[in-house]
Enzyme design. Structure first.
Site, PDB file in Angstrom:
ATOM      1  N   GLY A  81      -6.704  15.962   9.227  1.00 10.49           N
ATOM      2  CA  GLY A  81      -7.778  16.077   9.762  1.00 10.49           C
ATOM      3  C   GLY A  81      -8.585  14.929   8.055  1.00 10.49           C
ATOM      4  O   GLY A  81      -7.645  14.623   7.504  1.00 10.49           O
ATOM      5  N   ARG A  84      -9.712  14.922   2.159  1.00  7.16           N
ATOM      6  CA  ARG A  84     -11.209  14.570   1.365  1.00  7.16           C
ATOM      7  C   ARG A  84     -11.359  13.263   1.408  1.00  7.16           C
ATOM      8  O   ARG A  84     -11.907  12.353   0.279  1.00  7.16           O
ATOM      9  CB  ARG A  84      -9.913  14.104  -0.030  1.00  7.16           C
ATOM     10  CG  ARG A  84      -9.231  13.072   0.150  1.00  7.16           C
ATOM     11  CD  ARG A  84      -8.449  12.569  -1.162  1.00  7.16           C
ATOM     12  NE  ARG A  84      -7.487  11.471  -1.319  1.00  7.16           N
ATOM     13  CZ  ARG A  84      -6.906  11.087  -2.178  1.00  7.16           C
ATOM     14  NH1 ARG A  84      -7.368  11.624  -3.399  1.00  7.16           N
ATOM     15  NH2 ARG A  84      -5.205   9.752  -2.358  1.00  7.16           N
ATOM     16  N   ARG A 174      -7.114   6.410  14.492  1.00  5.98           N
ATOM     17  CA  ARG A 174      -6.351   6.580  14.305  1.00  5.98           C
ATOM     18  C   ARG A 174      -5.348   6.868  15.328  1.00  5.98           C
ATOM     19  O   ARG A 174      -5.758   6.752  16.373  1.00  5.98           O
ATOM     20  CB  ARG A 174      -5.695   7.225  13.364  1.00  5.98           C
ATOM     21  CG  ARG A 174      -6.303   6.658  11.582  1.00  5.98           C
ATOM     22  CD  ARG A 174      -6.668   7.855  10.950  1.00  5.98           C
ATOM     23  NE  ARG A 174      -7.723   8.056  10.216  1.00  5.98           N
ATOM     24  CZ  ARG A 174      -7.213   7.900   8.793  1.00  5.98           C
ATOM     25  NH1 ARG A 174      -6.212   7.828   8.312  1.00  5.98           N
ATOM     26  NH2 ARG A 174      -8.183   7.904   8.037  1.00  5.98           N
ATOM     27  N   ASP A 243      -1.028   9.210  11.231  1.00 10.53           N
ATOM     28  CA  ASP A 243      -2.444   9.192  11.072  1.00 10.53           C
ATOM     29  C   ASP A 243      -2.815   8.507   9.827  1.00 10.53           C
ATOM     30  O   ASP A 243      -4.365   7.863   9.568  1.00 10.53           O
ATOM     31  CB  ASP A 243      -2.645  10.797  10.355  1.00 10.53           C
ATOM     32  CG  ASP A 243      -1.634  10.410   8.877  1.00 10.53           C
ATOM     33  OD1 ASP A 243      -0.162  10.994   9.735  1.00 10.53           O
ATOM     34  OD2 ASP A 243      -2.395  11.717   8.458  1.00 10.53           O
TER      35      ASP A 243
END
Length: 480
Positions: A81, A84, A174, A243
């Site tokens: 996930g 930032r 993604r 990812d």
């Protein structure tokens, strides 16, 4: 507005940016703002700074962080996930397409996994320069709308000034997002997610008899084209985890990326790529490996019978090398001024790259200097290459069949082969200059050259040159 969060509340977490102490402008991309029809919204510099630093958001903005999984260096992590990155909104550009506007380095999210969610200024400058350079080179990529200094220190190995990047993408979905959705075990959710990807990125698949298989094939094609473009520009992503592979076919996450100087097929720059998994040469194969992981996530959509689904996706996967070779052959032939792909053109490309590697010649300059009509730079540059005269004769013979004048050939080559790329040492010099002096002149100068990479200008001559031995950058870092 966030259509993704509205349709998939279980795949996002609502979270607000952490306001920085004393935000200041580093750069604002007015051209991109105009393309996104945001110029009026950001006409007031103070309001724009407040928004793009996360200090004060419009009431209509509901920021979120997205969930995704991923294979990191071939090891599956079920929940990663946005650690930032915080999505502010989706906007419609003047081209009618939808774009994400995201703050990167804006503070902690529920996916930060113990991190601070901040970014040092170095990675922000690197991504700004590299993503805008890739866009100017014609490579699909996320883009930089703004960079803001946070006025705070970020602590890594040492304390560094912090910054926030405003990143724009066709979406931030993604391969890892598909992986995350698939492992929820909810086929209705998986199908709705796939339908969303089709609507947003591949609407032509909606009308076909096998929309999800066609979606998989379309993603394969977009990735084959993208990776061929990376190779044609000497770009090494450095961390091709699932990812970090978009479903839209855009380049994303410029952490430990680098551009080739002396051509080396096995070149690796990323400090975390200890085994060379993501070396320049390996990128097409890794792309196919990542797509196989995507296929595993889509099997339930392809056919109720798993064996049948596997056979169907395997046919598409097995076609990936041919897809990639088509784009690769086309792009590299064009870099030699050849617009007919043949056994001769393929041999010329292969032999030229071998010539560069044997003589340790600069990849970008080698192709650029082919365009020099008077040989003033070309001849001394290739003097160290043992097979240059023979290769040059073969190349000239192939070109002669096209009937182009020397001027037409030169123009064609100069429009294809850039003079300027984000050379690793130049980026490091910019970062050090900002860290040591706080001045942005070097950043702005390099950015201006990279935004017009095919147009040589005397004042940018030093930006064309490879690093001197004392300037060479052999390792690049993520900055997380």
């Amino acid at each position: 507005m966030q259509s993704y969060a509205a349709q998939f509340p279980s795949l996002v977490e609502h979270c607000a940016p952490t306001p920085p102490r004393a935000p200041q402008w580093i750069s604002f991309n007015e051209q991109l703002a105009q393309q996104l029809d945001l110029s009026a919204l950001f006409r007031d510099a103070e309001q724009a700074l407040a928004c793009l630093s996360g200090t004060e958001l419009n009431e209509a903005i509901t920021p979120t962080a997205s969930a995704y999984a991923g294979h990191q260096f071939a090891h599956f992590v079920p929940r990663l996930g946005d650690g930032r990155a915080i999505l502010l909104s989706e906007v419609q550009g003047r081209d009618g397409l939808t774009y994400d506007v995201q703050l990167k380095g804006a503070g902690k999210t529920p996916f930060s996994r113990g991190g601070d969610g901040r970014s040092p200024i170095g990675p922000v400058l690197r991504e700004y320069l590299c993503s805008e350079a890739m866009h100017a080179l014609g490579v699909p990529t996320t883009r930089a709308l703004a960079a803001v200094a946070s006025g705070e220190l970020v602590f890594r190995d040492t304390s560094l000034p912090g910054a926030i990047l405003t990143r724009v993408a066709r979406s931030h979905l993604r391969v890892g997002t598909f992986q995350y959705v698939a492992q929820q075990g909810d086929n209705d959710l998986l199908q709705r997610f796939a339908d969303y990807v089709i609507t947003r990125h591949y609407p032509h698949c909606r009308e076909t008899d096998a929309p999800y298989l066609d979606l998989f094939e379309a993603i394969n094609d977009s990735q084959a084209r993208l990776i061929a473009q990376w190779m044609a520009n000497g770009f090494i992503h450095g961390v091709m985890n699932t990812d970090n592979m978009t479903l839209s076919g855009e380049t994303i996450d410029y952490g430990p990326c680098a551009f080739l100087e002396a051509y080396q097929a096995d070149a690796v720059f990323s400090s975390i790529d200890k085994q060379g998994r993501y070396a320049y040469r390996n990128q097409p194969g890794i792309g196919q490996w990542n797509l196989a992981r995507l296929a595993e996530s889509m099997l339930a959509l392809i056919d109720p019978d798993t064996d049948t689904a596997i056979k169907q996706v395997t046919l598409v996967l097995n076609a990936f090398p041919k897809m990639y070779e088509h784009y690769y052959d086309q792009l590299f032939a064009q870099k030699l001024g050849l617009y007919q792909i043949s056994d001769n053109s393929r041999a010329l490309v292969k032999d030229f790259l071998e010539l560069l590697e044997a003589a340790e010649l600069d990849f970008t300059l080698a192709f650029r200097y082919l365009s020099d009509p008077d040989d003033s730079r070309r001849q001394p540059f290739f003097a160290a290459a043992e097979n240059w005269p023979q290769w040059h004769s073969r190349w000239q013979a192939e070109l002669a069949q096209q009937g182009l004048s020397a001027t037409e050939l030169s123009q064609r080559l100069q429009a294809t082969n850039p003079a300027y790329i984000p050379r690793n040492h130049l980026i490091e010099q910019v970062i050090q200059d900002v860290l040591e002096t706080g001045k942005l002149e070097a950043f702005q100068l390099l950015l201006e050259a990279l935004q017009n990479p095919f147009d040589e200008r005397p004042e940018f001559a030093h930006l064309m040159q490879p690093a001197a031995p004392t300037e060479r950058v052999t390792k690049t870092f993520c900055g997380t």
